[in-house]
Design a protein around this motif. Structure first.
Motif, PDB file in Angstrom:
ATOM      1  N   SER A   1       0.867  -1.176   0.000  1.00  0.00           N
ATOM      2  CA  SER A   1       0.000   0.000   0.000  1.00  0.00           C
ATOM      3  C   SER A   1       0.910   1.235   0.000  1.00  0.00           C
ATOM      4  O   SER A   1       2.130   1.105  -0.076  1.00  0.00           O
ATOM      5  CB  SER A   1      -0.879  -0.005   1.239  1.00  0.00           C
ATOM      6  OG  SER A   1      -0.082   0.297   2.365  1.00  0.00           O
ATOM      7  N   TYR A   2       0.321   2.420   0.082  1.00  0.00           N
ATOM      8  CA  TYR A   2       1.141   3.641   0.115  1.00  0.00           C
ATOM      9  C   TYR A   2       1.448   4.053   1.561  1.00  0.00           C
ATOM     10  O   TYR A   2       1.831   5.190   1.797  1.00  0.00           O
ATOM     11  CB  TYR A   2       0.446   4.780  -0.622  1.00  0.00           C
ATOM     12  CG  TYR A   2       0.167   4.480  -2.080  1.00  0.00           C
ATOM     13  CD1 TYR A   2       1.120   4.749  -3.062  1.00  0.00           C
ATOM     14  CD2 TYR A   2      -1.042   3.918  -2.475  1.00  0.00           C
ATOM     15  CE1 TYR A   2       0.874   4.460  -4.396  1.00  0.00           C
ATOM     16  CE2 TYR A   2      -1.302   3.627  -3.805  1.00  0.00           C
ATOM     17  CZ  TYR A   2      -0.348   3.903  -4.761  1.00  0.00           C
ATOM     18  OH  TYR A   2      -0.602   3.612  -6.078  1.00  0.00           O
ATOM     19  N   ASP A   3       1.283   3.137   2.508  1.00  0.00           N
ATOM     20  CA  ASP A   3       1.557   3.413   3.921  1.00  0.00           C
ATOM     21  C   ASP A   3       3.035   3.806   4.067  1.00  0.00           C
ATOM     22  O   ASP A   3       3.938   2.999   3.815  1.00  0.00           O
ATOM     23  CB  ASP A   3       1.226   2.146   4.721  1.00  0.00           C
ATOM     24  CG  ASP A   3       1.705   2.248   6.159  1.00  0.00           C
ATOM     25  OD1 ASP A   3       2.118   3.346   6.569  1.00  0.00           O
ATOM     26  OD2 ASP A   3       1.663   1.213   6.858  1.00  0.00           O
ATOM     27  N   LEU A   4       3.254   5.051   4.474  1.00  0.00           N
ATOM     28  CA  LEU A   4       4.617   5.595   4.444  1.00  0.00           C
ATOM     29  C   LEU A   4       5.578   4.819   5.345  1.00  0.00           C
ATOM     30  O   LEU A   4       6.748   4.649   5.004  1.00  0.00           O
ATOM     31  CB  LEU A   4       4.596   7.088   4.795  1.00  0.00           C
ATOM     32  CG  LEU A   4       3.777   7.973   3.818  1.00  0.00           C
ATOM     33  CD1 LEU A   4       3.885   9.442   4.189  1.00  0.00           C
ATOM     34  CD2 LEU A   4       4.181   7.758   2.363  1.00  0.00           C
ATOM     35  N   GLN A   5       5.072   4.281   6.474  1.00  0.00           N
ATOM     36  CA  GLN A   5       5.931   3.484   7.369  1.00  0.00           C
ATOM     37  C   GLN A   5       6.448   2.238   6.659  1.00  0.00           C
ATOM     38  O   GLN A   5       7.623   1.885   6.745  1.00  0.00           O
ATOM     39  CB  GLN A   5       5.130   3.050   8.610  1.00  0.00           C
ATOM     40  CG  GLN A   5       4.916   4.151   9.643  1.00  0.00           C
ATOM     41  CD  GLN A   5       6.248   4.710  10.146  1.00  0.00           C
ATOM     42  OE1 GLN A   5       7.183   3.967  10.434  1.00  0.00           O
ATOM     43  NE2 GLN A   5       6.329   6.032  10.218  1.00  0.00           N
ATOM     44  N   GLN A   6       5.522   1.607   5.928  1.00  0.00           N
ATOM     45  CA  GLN A   6       5.842   0.365   5.217  1.00  0.00           C
ATOM     46  C   GLN A   6       6.885   0.607   4.109  1.00  0.00           C
ATOM     47  O   GLN A   6       7.613  -0.297   3.722  1.00  0.00           O
ATOM     48  CB  GLN A   6       4.533  -0.159   4.607  1.00  0.00           C
ATOM     49  CG  GLN A   6       4.521  -1.617   4.279  1.00  0.00           C
ATOM     50  CD  GLN A   6       3.284  -1.964   3.432  1.00  0.00           C
ATOM     51  OE1 GLN A   6       2.481  -1.127   3.044  1.00  0.00           O
ATOM     52  NE2 GLN A   6       3.133  -3.246   3.143  1.00  0.00           N
ATOM     53  N   LEU A   7       6.917   1.852   3.628  1.00  0.00           N
ATOM     54  CA  LEU A   7       7.796   2.154   2.493  1.00  0.00           C
ATOM     55  C   LEU A   7       9.231   2.462   2.914  1.00  0.00           C
ATOM     56  O   LEU A   7      10.145   2.395   2.085  1.00  0.00           O
ATOM     57  CB  LEU A   7       7.235   3.334   1.684  1.00  0.00           C
ATOM     58  CG  LEU A   7       5.856   3.126   1.055  1.00  0.00           C
ATOM     59  CD1 LEU A   7       5.472   4.333   0.196  1.00  0.00           C
ATOM     60  CD2 LEU A   7       5.820   1.854   0.191  1.00  0.00           C
ATOM     61  N   ILE A   8       9.439   2.762   4.211  1.00  0.00           N
ATOM     62  CA  ILE A   8      10.777   3.191   4.652  1.00  0.00           C
ATOM     63  C   ILE A   8      11.887   2.204   4.255  1.00  0.00           C
ATOM     64  O   ILE A   8      12.901   2.615   3.684  1.00  0.00           O
ATOM     65  CB  ILE A   8      10.781   3.486   6.177  1.00  0.00           C
ATOM     66  CG1 ILE A   8       9.951   4.745   6.438  1.00  0.00           C
ATOM     67  CG2 ILE A   8      12.210   3.653   6.720  1.00  0.00           C
ATOM     68  CD1 ILE A   8       9.661   5.046   7.899  1.00  0.00           C
ATOM     69  N   PRO A   9      11.706   0.888   4.474  1.00  0.00           N
ATOM     70  CA  PRO A   9      12.797  -0.033   4.100  1.00  0.00           C
ATOM     71  C   PRO A   9      13.086  -0.076   2.599  1.00  0.00           C
ATOM     72  O   PRO A   9      14.131  -0.566   2.195  1.00  0.00           O
ATOM     73  CB  PRO A   9      12.280  -1.407   4.571  1.00  0.00           C
ATOM     74  CG  PRO A   9      11.104  -1.151   5.425  1.00  0.00           C
ATOM     75  CD  PRO A   9      10.564   0.192   5.087  1.00  0.00           C
ATOM     76  N   LEU A  10      12.149   0.442   1.803  1.00  0.00           N
ATOM     77  CA  LEU A  10      12.337   0.397   0.340  1.00  0.00           C
ATOM     78  C   LEU A  10      12.938   1.690  -0.220  1.00  0.00           C
ATOM     79  O   LEU A  10      13.138   1.820  -1.437  1.00  0.00           O
ATOM     80  CB  LEU A  10      10.994   0.140  -0.345  1.00  0.00           C
ATOM     81  CG  LEU A  10      10.394  -1.239  -0.121  1.00  0.00           C
ATOM     82  CD1 LEU A  10       8.962  -1.283  -0.629  1.00  0.00           C
ATOM     83  CD2 LEU A  10      11.238  -2.301  -0.830  1.00  0.00           C
ATOM     84  N   ALA A  11      13.232   2.664   0.669  1.00  0.00           N
ATOM     85  CA  ALA A  11      13.746   3.965   0.204  1.00  0.00           C
ATOM     86  C   ALA A  11      15.008   3.762  -0.637  1.00  0.00           C
ATOM     87  O   ALA A  11      15.810   2.855  -0.380  1.00  0.00           O
ATOM     88  CB  ALA A  11      14.051   4.854   1.407  1.00  0.00           C
ATOM     89  N   ASN A  12      15.157   4.572  -1.655  1.00  0.00           N
ATOM     90  CA  ASN A  12      16.356   4.596  -2.534  1.00  0.00           C
ATOM     91  C   ASN A  12      16.612   3.267  -3.244  1.00  0.00           C
ATOM     92  O   ASN A  12      17.754   2.971  -3.586  1.00  0.00           O
ATOM     93  CB  ASN A  12      17.626   4.943  -1.726  1.00  0.00           C
ATOM     94  CG  ASN A  12      17.460   6.225  -0.948  1.00  0.00           C
ATOM     95  OD1 ASN A  12      17.034   7.234  -1.514  1.00  0.00           O
ATOM     96  ND2 ASN A  12      17.758   6.196   0.343  1.00  0.00           N
TER      97      ASN A  12
ATOM     98  N   LEU B   1       8.984   9.682  -4.710  1.00  0.00           N
ATOM     99  CA  LEU B   1      10.316   9.918  -5.286  1.00  0.00           C
ATOM    100  C   LEU B   1      11.409   9.402  -4.355  1.00  0.00           C
ATOM    101  O   LEU B   1      12.472   8.976  -4.813  1.00  0.00           O
ATOM    102  CB  LEU B   1      10.509  11.403  -5.584  1.00  0.00           C
ATOM    103  CG  LEU B   1       9.722  11.879  -6.816  1.00  0.00           C
ATOM    104  CD1 LEU B   1       9.659  13.401  -6.871  1.00  0.00           C
ATOM    105  CD2 LEU B   1      10.346  11.330  -8.099  1.00  0.00           C
ATOM    106  N   GLY B   2      11.138   9.399  -3.051  1.00  0.00           N
ATOM    107  CA  GLY B   2      12.105   8.870  -2.088  1.00  0.00           C
ATOM    108  C   GLY B   2      12.370   7.377  -2.264  1.00  0.00           C
ATOM    109  O   GLY B   2      13.351   6.845  -1.755  1.00  0.00           O
ATOM    110  N   LEU B   3      11.500   6.689  -3.006  1.00  0.00           N
ATOM    111  CA  LEU B   3      11.714   5.256  -3.271  1.00  0.00           C
ATOM    112  C   LEU B   3      12.773   5.035  -4.350  1.00  0.00           C
ATOM    113  O   LEU B   3      13.323   3.937  -4.477  1.00  0.00           O
ATOM    114  CB  LEU B   3      10.403   4.602  -3.742  1.00  0.00           C
ATOM    115  CG  LEU B   3       9.252   4.555  -2.731  1.00  0.00           C
ATOM    116  CD1 LEU B   3       7.977   4.086  -3.422  1.00  0.00           C
ATOM    117  CD2 LEU B   3       9.597   3.615  -1.575  1.00  0.00           C
TER     118      LEU B   3
END
Ligand code: NAP
Ligand code: ZN
Ligand code: ZN
Length: 332
Positions: A214-225, A244-246
């Protein structure tokens, strides 16, 4: 006379309508329409989301039919064969983009359902080069969505050289997005799907995603960059800075979803890691032919729900509400 369905006011229902067919030019073909997919661009046009609609408006630009007549400069053996027409039904043929084989960027491009009646109809006139023969392996109902949705999401993978060892994210799993997953997988990329719809998570894997988020920002942190390439097919606004941080350094976000809302992006989201944002518009005729061949060969197909043209408003509502799985196709 031609007959079909038109919206008469912004956000209005489609009602029966008839009009005089456009004259068949020397290089044109006349199609008897059998199928027409419903793209979210049809909804944007009916609702005047982009401020460019005029009414009565006959939507429809994922058209499949049988060629009934051809102009004098067209090979007459095409009569009786199947053809498909997407967003573009003609181009100038002489500008720089047309000469380069990028007719989709022609400044004098003719759009199938803008300024002329589209495919929610019995017949359609298109230039011969924009009425594509359909490979035998693809039935007409499944072919229809390929002419807009398929072309639009196939083209960025080719233009940006997507291949194995690349991590790709597809944002939005509607008509475009579910085909984008299949094309990304076919190009050998590691594919992540991003969706707001829980029930699409398992199906995304069937379309080629290795993970669905999902677009849950917490869930996305490990996928940054970590992403080389992101493709947004979302028809609404998104939290662009977080997305864009992804992207990995020098990663690219390509936007094909046409949200009416301007995109808000902080300069540092692009400066850090020298990330790129670009758009992409449908596909050129050569890219469309290539995409059709790939689908015929690999079995890539849209997942569709068909309804008769007389139920056009139910079909539009399914697309508008997000209930469609994954493309509504009207049948004559
Ligand atoms: P669609 O079938 O309605 O799919 C759009 C998807 O976007 C939805 O299924 C949903 O996916 C997601 N979405 C919708 N609202 C959202 C929101 N508020 N937040 C997050 N996600 C949301 O539409 P489509 O036919 O695929 O078209 C998608 C977009 O591409 C439209 O804007 C259309 O105009 C545009 N388009 C552009 C081109 C081009 O040449 N650039 C060509 C064709 C279409 P989930 O359920 O997975 O969240
Ligand atoms: Zn479209
Ligand atoms: Zn041109």
């Amino acid at each position: 006379m031609n007959q079909g369905y038109a919206a008469f006011v912004a956000r209005g229902e489609c009602l029966p309508h008839s009009w005089q067919n456009q004259e068949l030019g020397d290089e044109d073909v006349l199609l008897d329409i059998t199928h027409c997919g419903i793209c979210h661009s049809d909804i944007h046009l009916i609702d005047d989301d982009w401020g460019m609609s005029s009414y009565p408006l006959v939507p429809g630009h994922e058209v499949v039919g049988v060629i009934r007549a051809v102009g004098p400069a067209v090979d007459p053996t095409r009569i009786g064969s199947r053809a498909g027409v997407g967003w573009q039904c003609g181009s100038c043929g002489s500008c720089r983009s047309c000469r380069k084989g990028r007719e989709n960027h022609c400044a004098r491009s003719r759009a199938t359902c803008v300024g002329r009646p589209g495919g929610f109809a019995r017949m359609l006139v298109a230039h011969q080069n924009f009425a594509f023969p359909i490979p035998d392996a693809i039935d007409s109902a499944h072919a229809a969505p390929l002419f807009c949705a398929g072309a639009t999401v196939y083209t960025p993978f080719r233009v940006h050289g997507i291949g194995p060892a690349m991590r790709v994210g597809i944002l939005g799993l509607g008509g475009l997005g579910h085909l984008a997953l299949q094309f990304a997988h076919a190009h050998g990329a590691e594919v992540f799907a991003f969706t707001t719809s829980r029930d699409k998570q398992e199906e995304a894997k069937r379309f080629g995603a290795s993970q669905c988020l999902s677009y849950d920002l917490q869930q996305l942190i490990p996928l940054a960059n970590s992403f080389d390439f992101l493709l947004s097919t979302v028809s609404a606004d998104l939290p662009w800075d977080a997305i864009l941080g992804l992207l990995a350094p020098e990663g690219k976000l390509v936007v094909v979803g046409a949200s009416p809302k301007p995109m808000q992006i902080h300069a540092f989201s692009l400066i850090g890691g020298a990330r790129t944002v670009s758009g992409s518009a449908i596909g050129s005729p050569s890219q469309i032919i290539e995409m059709l061949e790939l689908c015929a060969r690999t079995g890539i197909r849209p997942q569709i729900e068909t309804l008769p043209f007389s139920q056009v408003n139910q079909a539009l509502q399914a697309t508008r509400s997000g209930a469609a799985r994954y493309r509504m196709v009207l049948e004559n």
